[in-house]
Motif scaffolding. Structure first.
Motif, PDB file in Angstrom:
ATOM      1  N   GLU A  67      26.654 -34.484  22.736  1.00 35.22           N
ATOM      2  CA  GLU A  67      26.148 -33.116  22.666  1.00 35.22           C
ATOM      3  C   GLU A  67      26.846 -32.195  23.663  1.00 35.22           C
ATOM      4  N   TYR A  68      27.307 -32.735  24.796  1.00 28.90           N
ATOM      5  CA  TYR A  68      27.935 -31.888  25.811  1.00 28.90           C
ATOM      6  C   TYR A  68      29.200 -31.215  25.305  1.00 28.90           C
ATOM      7  N   SER A  69      29.883 -31.860  24.380  1.00 28.96           N
ATOM      8  CA  SER A  69      31.098 -31.258  23.826  1.00 28.96           C
ATOM      9  C   SER A  69      30.861 -30.613  22.461  1.00 28.96           C
ATOM     10  N   ASN A  70      29.623 -30.681  21.978  1.00 26.35           N
ATOM     11  CA  ASN A  70      29.263 -30.096  20.682  1.00 26.35           C
ATOM     12  C   ASN A  70      27.915 -29.381  20.812  1.00 26.35           C
ATOM     13  N   PRO A  71      27.865 -28.282  21.585  1.00 27.91           N
ATOM     14  CA  PRO A  71      26.574 -27.635  21.856  1.00 27.91           C
ATOM     15  C   PRO A  71      25.858 -27.125  20.613  1.00 27.91           C
ATOM     16  N   GLU A  72      26.619 -26.847  19.546  1.00 28.53           N
ATOM     17  CA  GLU A  72      25.976 -26.330  18.337  1.00 28.53           C
ATOM     18  C   GLU A  72      25.089 -27.371  17.660  1.00 28.53           C
ATOM     19  N   GLN A  74      22.747 -29.218  18.865  1.00 26.76           N
ATOM     20  CA  GLN A  74      21.335 -29.137  19.223  1.00 26.76           C
ATOM     21  C   GLN A  74      20.586 -28.212  18.269  1.00 26.76           C
ATOM     22  N   TYR A  75      21.285 -27.185  17.791  1.00 23.16           N
ATOM     23  CA  TYR A  75      20.664 -26.262  16.834  1.00 23.16           C
ATOM     24  C   TYR A  75      20.624 -26.866  15.431  1.00 23.16           C
TER      25      TYR A  75
END
Length: 275
Positions: A67-72, A74-75
């Motif tokens: 998730e740290y490299s793919n913040p989108e 979480q949405y």
């Protein structure tokens, strides 16, 4: 490649182990989809397969996608939770079409305004490229809601929605893997693994249906993947460039999209609401 295999395997195992438990709970609580004049099954069948699909998909995705490299993402999962619980409530207590559309608009707004999953160009379709922001937003909402509902509407025959879901996930997952978009590939193959496990219990005569909680989730993931595909496939930096990505994206989803158009047309011709 190992990440993809492990993600799909974890999703498959979780769903495969979850569905027998769901069947036991459905038997205990009498949570069945009962036959009526609108349905083709002749005996009560549990309709909570979407719970098992969602469990396998979500856990495998959370374990494998950084998730740290793919913040989108979480949405994506937030929108997925909205759609899952919307579908689950409809499986347990039938919701009106209006309430379902409101829930889908909420999920779409999360994807568009927070995750950035939106259309800003038609990529040469009909000779049109960049479009006004308002038109792009309207088109994005329309695309997401139509794709979500297309898998919901086509879920009428044992194994159909699940098999089509596996097909589209393999196509999108393979493309994103080749295009060095590993996180999106993992998202696709986690859903693919869950659906393969579900299909073991859904072949005719089905022991369980996926219900709206499953079919709406398949539609949501496909909506995310097709918009991402359209946005990157013909970019100047694309590793695997694709001409006319809008047409190709539509062709990947052509069966559920065409069936949605068919169902809506028939309902309108018979003087009924398309919803």
């Amino acid at each position: 490649m190992l990440d993809v295999f492990l993600t799909g395997s974890v999703a498959f195992i979780i769903t495969f182990l979850a569905i027998p438990v769901i069947l036991q709970i459905a038997e205990l609580k009498k949570l069945y989809d009962l036959p009526d004049d609108r349905k083709i099954h002749a005996r009560p069948v549990a309709s909570l397969g979407g719970v098992g699909i969602f469990a396998g998909f979500l856990l495998a995705s959370l374990l494998s996608i950084p998730e740290y490299s793919n913040p989108e993402f979480q949405y994506f999962f937030a929108a997925g939770l909205v759609i899952f619980f919307l579908g689950l409530k409809d499986d347990l207590i039938v919701l009106s079409a209006f309430k379902k559309i409101i829930g889908q608009i909420i999920a779409a707004s999360i994807l568009i305004h927070l995750a950035g999953i939106k259309l800003t160009s038609l990529h040469g379709l009909f000779g049109i490229y960049e479009v006004p922001e308002a038109f792009g937003l309207a088109l994005s909402y329309f695309t997401i809601i139509v794709v979500i509902n297309s898998f919901n509407l086509i879920d009428g025959i044992d194994g159909l929605a699940g098999s089509l879901g596996v097909l589209t996930m393999v196509v999108f997952g393979t493309y994103f893997f080749m295009a060095d978009q590993l996180s999106y590939s993992l998202l696709a193959f986690s859903m693919c693994g869950s659906l393969l496990a579900f299909l073991i219990f859904n072949h005719h005569p089905a022991k369980i249906f996926m219900g709206d909680s499953g079919s709406l989730m398949i539609g949501l993931v496909n909506a995310i993947l097709v918009i991402k595909f359209i946005n990157i496939a013909d970019s100047a930096t694309a590793i695997v460039p694709v001409l006319s990505p809008v047409a190709v994206g539509v062709s990947i989803l052509i069966v559920p999209l065409f069936d949605t158009l068919r169902v809506f047309s028939i309902r309108i011709l018979h003087g009924r609401s398309p919803f």
